[in-house]
Design a protein around this motif. Structure first.
Motif, PDB file in Angstrom:
ATOM      1  N   PHE A   1       0.816  -1.211   0.000  1.00 48.76           N
ATOM      2  CA  PHE A   1       0.000   0.000   0.000  1.00 48.76           C
ATOM      3  C   PHE A   1       0.854   1.266   0.000  1.00 48.76           C
ATOM      4  O   PHE A   1       0.505   2.271  -0.616  1.00 48.76           O
ATOM      5  CB  PHE A   1      -0.994  -0.019   1.165  1.00 48.76           C
ATOM      6  CG  PHE A   1      -0.406   0.336   2.513  1.00 48.76           C
ATOM      7  CD1 PHE A   1      -0.221   1.645   2.894  1.00 48.76           C
ATOM      8  CD2 PHE A   1      -0.065  -0.671   3.402  1.00 48.76           C
ATOM      9  CE1 PHE A   1       0.308   1.969   4.141  1.00 48.76           C
ATOM     10  CE2 PHE A   1       0.461  -0.365   4.641  1.00 48.76           C
ATOM     11  CZ  PHE A   1       0.651   0.957   5.015  1.00 48.76           C
ATOM     12  N   THR A   2       2.016   1.221   0.677  1.00 44.19           N
ATOM     13  CA  THR A   2       2.892   2.397   0.689  1.00 44.19           C
ATOM     14  C   THR A   2       3.449   2.666  -0.704  1.00 44.19           C
ATOM     15  O   THR A   2       3.498   3.811  -1.154  1.00 44.19           O
ATOM     16  CB  THR A   2       4.040   2.194   1.690  1.00 44.19           C
ATOM     17  OG1 THR A   2       3.504   2.010   2.991  1.00 44.19           O
ATOM     18  CG2 THR A   2       4.978   3.393   1.696  1.00 44.19           C
ATOM     19  N   LEU A   3       3.878   1.608  -1.388  1.00 41.97           N
ATOM     20  CA  LEU A   3       4.413   1.775  -2.736  1.00 41.97           C
ATOM     21  C   LEU A   3       3.329   2.251  -3.703  1.00 41.97           C
ATOM     22  O   LEU A   3       3.598   3.073  -4.584  1.00 41.97           O
ATOM     23  CB  LEU A   3       5.023   0.462  -3.214  1.00 41.97           C
ATOM     24  CG  LEU A   3       6.333   0.092  -2.524  1.00 41.97           C
ATOM     25  CD1 LEU A   3       6.651  -1.372  -2.723  1.00 41.97           C
ATOM     26  CD2 LEU A   3       7.471   0.958  -3.041  1.00 41.97           C
ATOM     27  N   GLU A   4       2.119   1.756  -3.539  1.00 41.39           N
ATOM     28  CA  GLU A   4       1.037   2.224  -4.415  1.00 41.39           C
ATOM     29  C   GLU A   4       0.760   3.705  -4.192  1.00 41.39           C
ATOM     30  O   GLU A   4       0.482   4.440  -5.146  1.00 41.39           O
ATOM     31  CB  GLU A   4      -0.221   1.395  -4.163  1.00 41.39           C
ATOM     32  CG  GLU A   4      -1.343   1.723  -5.123  1.00 41.39           C
ATOM     33  CD  GLU A   4      -2.553   0.826  -4.959  1.00 41.39           C
ATOM     34  OE1 GLU A   4      -3.613   1.175  -5.535  1.00 41.39           O
ATOM     35  OE2 GLU A   4      -2.460  -0.206  -4.267  1.00 41.39           O
ATOM     36  N   MET A   5       0.851   4.161  -2.947  1.00 43.59           N
ATOM     37  CA  MET A   5       0.665   5.590  -2.655  1.00 43.59           C
ATOM     38  C   MET A   5       1.716   6.432  -3.366  1.00 43.59           C
ATOM     39  O   MET A   5       1.441   7.528  -3.852  1.00 43.59           O
ATOM     40  CB  MET A   5       0.746   5.826  -1.140  1.00 43.59           C
ATOM     41  CG  MET A   5      -0.441   5.280  -0.343  1.00 43.59           C
ATOM     42  SD  MET A   5      -0.096   5.191   1.443  1.00 43.59           S
ATOM     43  CE  MET A   5       0.216   6.918   1.823  1.00 43.59           C
ATOM     44  N   ALA A   6       2.953   5.913  -3.437  1.00 43.93           N
ATOM     45  CA  ALA A   6       4.053   6.680  -4.020  1.00 43.93           C
ATOM     46  C   ALA A   6       4.104   6.575  -5.535  1.00 43.93           C
ATOM     47  O   ALA A   6       4.443   7.543  -6.224  1.00 43.93           O
ATOM     48  CB  ALA A   6       5.381   6.207  -3.429  1.00 43.93           C
TER      49      ALA A   6
ATOM     50  N   ALA B   1      16.494   2.300 -10.918  1.00 44.69           N
ATOM     51  CA  ALA B   1      16.381   2.822 -12.284  1.00 44.69           C
ATOM     52  C   ALA B   1      15.256   3.849 -12.382  1.00 44.69           C
ATOM     53  O   ALA B   1      15.396   4.894 -13.037  1.00 44.69           O
ATOM     54  CB  ALA B   1      16.127   1.669 -13.255  1.00 44.69           C
ATOM     55  N   LEU B   2      14.145   3.578 -11.720  1.00 43.27           N
ATOM     56  CA  LEU B   2      13.020   4.514 -11.767  1.00 43.27           C
ATOM     57  C   LEU B   2      13.380   5.833 -11.102  1.00 43.27           C
ATOM     58  O   LEU B   2      13.065   6.919 -11.633  1.00 43.27           O
ATOM     59  CB  LEU B   2      11.817   3.879 -11.063  1.00 43.27           C
ATOM     60  CG  LEU B   2      10.538   4.720 -11.002  1.00 43.27           C
ATOM     61  CD1 LEU B   2      10.009   4.999 -12.416  1.00 43.27           C
ATOM     62  CD2 LEU B   2       9.479   4.031 -10.159  1.00 43.27           C
ATOM     63  N   MET B   3      14.062   5.773  -9.967  1.00 45.86           N
ATOM     64  CA  MET B   3      14.413   6.999  -9.251  1.00 45.86           C
ATOM     65  C   MET B   3      15.495   7.792  -9.976  1.00 45.86           C
ATOM     66  O   MET B   3      15.665   8.990  -9.735  1.00 45.86           O
ATOM     67  CB  MET B   3      14.860   6.651  -7.825  1.00 45.86           C
ATOM     68  CG  MET B   3      13.737   6.062  -6.975  1.00 45.86           C
ATOM     69  SD  MET B   3      14.245   5.635  -5.287  1.00 45.86           S
ATOM     70  CE  MET B   3      14.423   7.277  -4.568  1.00 45.86           C
ATOM     71  N   ALA B   4      16.221   7.118 -10.885  1.00 47.72           N
ATOM     72  CA  ALA B   4      17.226   7.840 -11.672  1.00 47.72           C
ATOM     73  C   ALA B   4      16.583   8.725 -12.740  1.00 47.72           C
ATOM     74  O   ALA B   4      17.185   9.705 -13.179  1.00 47.72           O
ATOM     75  CB  ALA B   4      18.182   6.844 -12.327  1.00 47.72           C
ATOM     76  N   VAL B   5      15.360   8.365 -13.142  1.00 43.76           N
ATOM     77  CA  VAL B   5      14.701   9.130 -14.218  1.00 43.76           C
ATOM     78  C   VAL B   5      13.466   9.871 -13.731  1.00 43.76           C
ATOM     79  O   VAL B   5      12.893  10.685 -14.466  1.00 43.76           O
ATOM     80  CB  VAL B   5      14.312   8.209 -15.389  1.00 43.76           C
ATOM     81  CG1 VAL B   5      15.554   7.560 -15.989  1.00 43.76           C
ATOM     82  CG2 VAL B   5      13.322   7.136 -14.951  1.00 43.76           C
TER      83      VAL B   5
ATOM     84  N   THR C   1      11.485  11.709 -10.169  1.00 44.77           N
ATOM     85  CA  THR C   1      11.513  12.094  -8.758  1.00 44.77           C
ATOM     86  C   THR C   1      10.305  11.489  -8.055  1.00 44.77           C
ATOM     87  O   THR C   1       9.162  11.672  -8.497  1.00 44.77           O
ATOM     88  CB  THR C   1      11.482  13.618  -8.598  1.00 44.77           C
ATOM     89  OG1 THR C   1      12.617  14.177  -9.267  1.00 44.77           O
ATOM     90  CG2 THR C   1      11.516  14.005  -7.134  1.00 44.77           C
ATOM     91  N   LEU C   2      10.579  10.735  -6.992  1.00 41.21           N
ATOM     92  CA  LEU C   2       9.506  10.107  -6.237  1.00 41.21           C
ATOM     93  C   LEU C   2       9.417  10.739  -4.861  1.00 41.21           C
ATOM     94  O   LEU C   2      10.441  11.011  -4.223  1.00 41.21           O
ATOM     95  CB  LEU C   2       9.756   8.605  -6.069  1.00 41.21           C
ATOM     96  CG  LEU C   2       9.612   7.735  -7.321  1.00 41.21           C
ATOM     97  CD1 LEU C   2       9.930   6.287  -6.951  1.00 41.21           C
ATOM     98  CD2 LEU C   2       8.217   7.828  -7.892  1.00 41.21           C
ATOM     99  N   ASP C   3       8.213  10.976  -4.430  1.00 39.76           N
ATOM    100  CA  ASP C   3       7.988  11.470  -3.082  1.00 39.76           C
ATOM    101  C   ASP C   3       7.536  10.305  -2.207  1.00 39.76           C
ATOM    102  O   ASP C   3       6.373   9.881  -2.286  1.00 39.76           O
ATOM    103  CB  ASP C   3       6.930  12.572  -3.072  1.00 39.76           C
ATOM    104  CG  ASP C   3       7.402  13.821  -3.813  1.00 39.76           C
ATOM    105  OD1 ASP C   3       8.599  14.135  -3.709  1.00 39.76           O
ATOM    106  OD2 ASP C   3       6.571  14.461  -4.492  1.00 39.76           O
TER     107      ASP C   3
END
Length: 503
Positions: free
Chosen positions: A184-189, A301-305, A307-309
């Protein structure tokens, strides 16, 4: 055994984690809709098989098949020996259920490649097979599970489908709990769509590493745990060095701690590799490792391309002001726990004692106090902690199991010996009867019976014990209590029953 789960966030129902819930529902539908009915159908088919006469024709070939496999993989010898023992005991139905999972053998058998046309028994086998085969269920789990001896190009879809299959109810439910805790935390982000894509990729990555690790072995893999391990890795990479509160358990010790999230990734991975090296049976640790590796690489890889909060650690809503007694209790518990963590057992023993005065029926206080007090088995505090702990309500099976374990610990350590009051005994005997711990139940009942004064609850406790013995066909033991029953509960139905047995 080690695991650690985060306690940093909680789901918000303003934006519910519908995709996580949907994945859980799909896993449950697959198990309850197809796998569980198939399992019951196989059991019914096994009963028909045992009556059909096919076992005498097929099982010797199956055992030779397993013997040939053992020559190639000696670690499979216990499996062979187990089947040989079942065959010797004429447990044909159980052999059939094992054979059902050996897909290669079944395919060859049904294709006529095992009992061939030139075999003298072929005509008989073909007739019996023609009667049974139409009644057998169509394979589902074996169709979509991942076979390690087939390679990457044969049924590549099973790299994904195997992640939606489970071997038992406990396997399913355990995985779904961890899926929700991390999902659920990852889905929120990430948002539902990206989250689903990464979950599926983690599952495929876990299956691929598992297939590479177990290549050529005659086993199969299934379960969502590899994909969930990917979520665990994505979670800690997303939070990086932010300190997150974790609940962790190491063997029988558990506690809370705040650690930099990313620190958990090498811990998780090392744990899976260690378990694989130790040769854990029934758990695909390399799938877990593959999921962790896939999740970490995908999130990096995702965070390299992008910006995630990462969701901020949620602060609980303001609670109502604590009473003076409650504030004092919480302060005492925190101090006692800190002293325990510091291994200052003398001070911790005293601190837990003070906390127990404020919360004398709280197992979260009594159990750690009892554990610390074991370092001082001749102290008054150890006996007091045991007395309070052994008189807690036996509300369910788990509570009774804990009660039984604490009882044996107390018997083993207490100096100069255990102190068990009549009130404690009449509480423990019914709990042990419910556990079917007959030796301990009768042992304590004997102490009650030999006591100088009759406890008001002794007649009810006695009849409960003897009823339990009779219902479990322990008639000889039950008869031993007849004189006591005739004295203390002469009109009880069980007394009348045992009296008639003597005539």
């Amino acid at each position: 055994m080690f695991f650690a789960i985060p306690l940093a966030n909680k789901p918000t129902w303003h934006a519910p984690p519908w995709m996580t819930v949907l994945i859980i529902v799909i896993n449950m539908l697959v198990y309850w809709g197809w796998q569980a009915p198939e399992e019951r159908a196989v059991e019914r088919s096994a009963e028909r098989y045992a009556r059909s006469g096919l076992a005498a024709l097929e099982v010797p070939h199956y055992i030779r098949h397993l013997e040939q496999r053992v020559r190639q993989a000696p670690e499979e010898k216990p499996h062979l020996e187990g089947i040989q023992a079942l065959w010797k005991a004429r447990e044909d139905a159980l052999v059939y259920q094992d054979m059902w999972q050996e897909q290669h053998f079944r395919e060859a058998l049904l294709a006529g490649q095992v009992i061939r046309t030139d075999d003298p028994q072929h005509a008989e086998w073909q007739t019996l097979r023609a009667q049974l085969t139409p009644q057998e269920p169509k394979p589902f789990t074996m169709r979509w599970a991942q076979y390690f001896d087939r390679g990457f190009t044969d049924r590549p879809e099973t790299l994904l489908t195997a992640t939606f299959l489970h071997g038992s109810v406990s396997h399913l439910l355990g995985n779904m709990v961890f899926l929700f805790l991390f999902g659920f935390t990852l889905e929120m982000a990430l948002g539902s769509g990206l989250y689903l894509l990464l979950y599926l990729l983690c599952g495929v990555g876990a299956s691929a590493v598992s297939l590479w690790s177990h290549a050529g072995t005659a086993t199969y893999g299934l379960g969502a745990s590899g994909a969930i391990a990917g979520l665990m890795a994505m979670y800690v990479v997303m939070y990086k060095l932010r300190r997150i509160q974790f609940f962790y358990m190491l063997f029988f010790y558990f506690n809370y701690a705040r650690w930099p999230a990313l620190m958990m990734l090498p811990v998780y991975m090392a744990h899976e590799l260690l378990q694989q090296w130790l040769g854990g049976q029934g758990v695909d640790y390399m799938a877990h490792f593959g999921g962790l590796l896939s999740g970490a690489l995908l999130m990096a890889a995702l965070m390299a391309v992008k910006t995630l909060d990462a969701p901020a650690n949620l602060v609980p809503a303001a609670a109502a002001p604590l009473s003076d007694d409650e504030a004092q209790a919480q302060a005492s518990i925190q101090r006692a726990q800190r002293l325990t963590d510091e291994l200052d057992y003398t001070a911790a023993h005293q601190a837990w004692h003070r906390a127990a005065r404020l919360r004398p029926r709280d197992p979260k206080v009594l159990e750690p106090w009892f554990e610390v007090a074991q370092h001082f088995p001749d102290s008054e505090g150890f006996h007091t902690a045991a007395k309070l702990l052994l008189t807690l309500p036996d509300t369910d099976h788990a509570a009774r199991k804990r009660l039984h374990a604490h009882f044996h610990t107390y018997l083993k350590l207490a100096k100069p010996g255990p102190r068990l009051s009549a009130n404690t005994l009449v509480h423990l005997v019914p709990a042990f009867v419910k556990l079917h711990a007959w030796d301990d139940a009768q042992r304590l009942a004997g102490l009650l019976h030999r006591s100088t004064s009759v406890h008001p609850k002794w007649p009810d406790t006695l009849t409960l014990l003897v009823n339990g013995l009779t219902q479990n066909n322990q008639w000889e033991a039950a008869m031993g209590w007849l004189p006591a029953l005739q004295t203390h509960a002469p009109m009880a139905p069980v007394t009348q029953l045992l009296t008639r047995q003597l005539k």
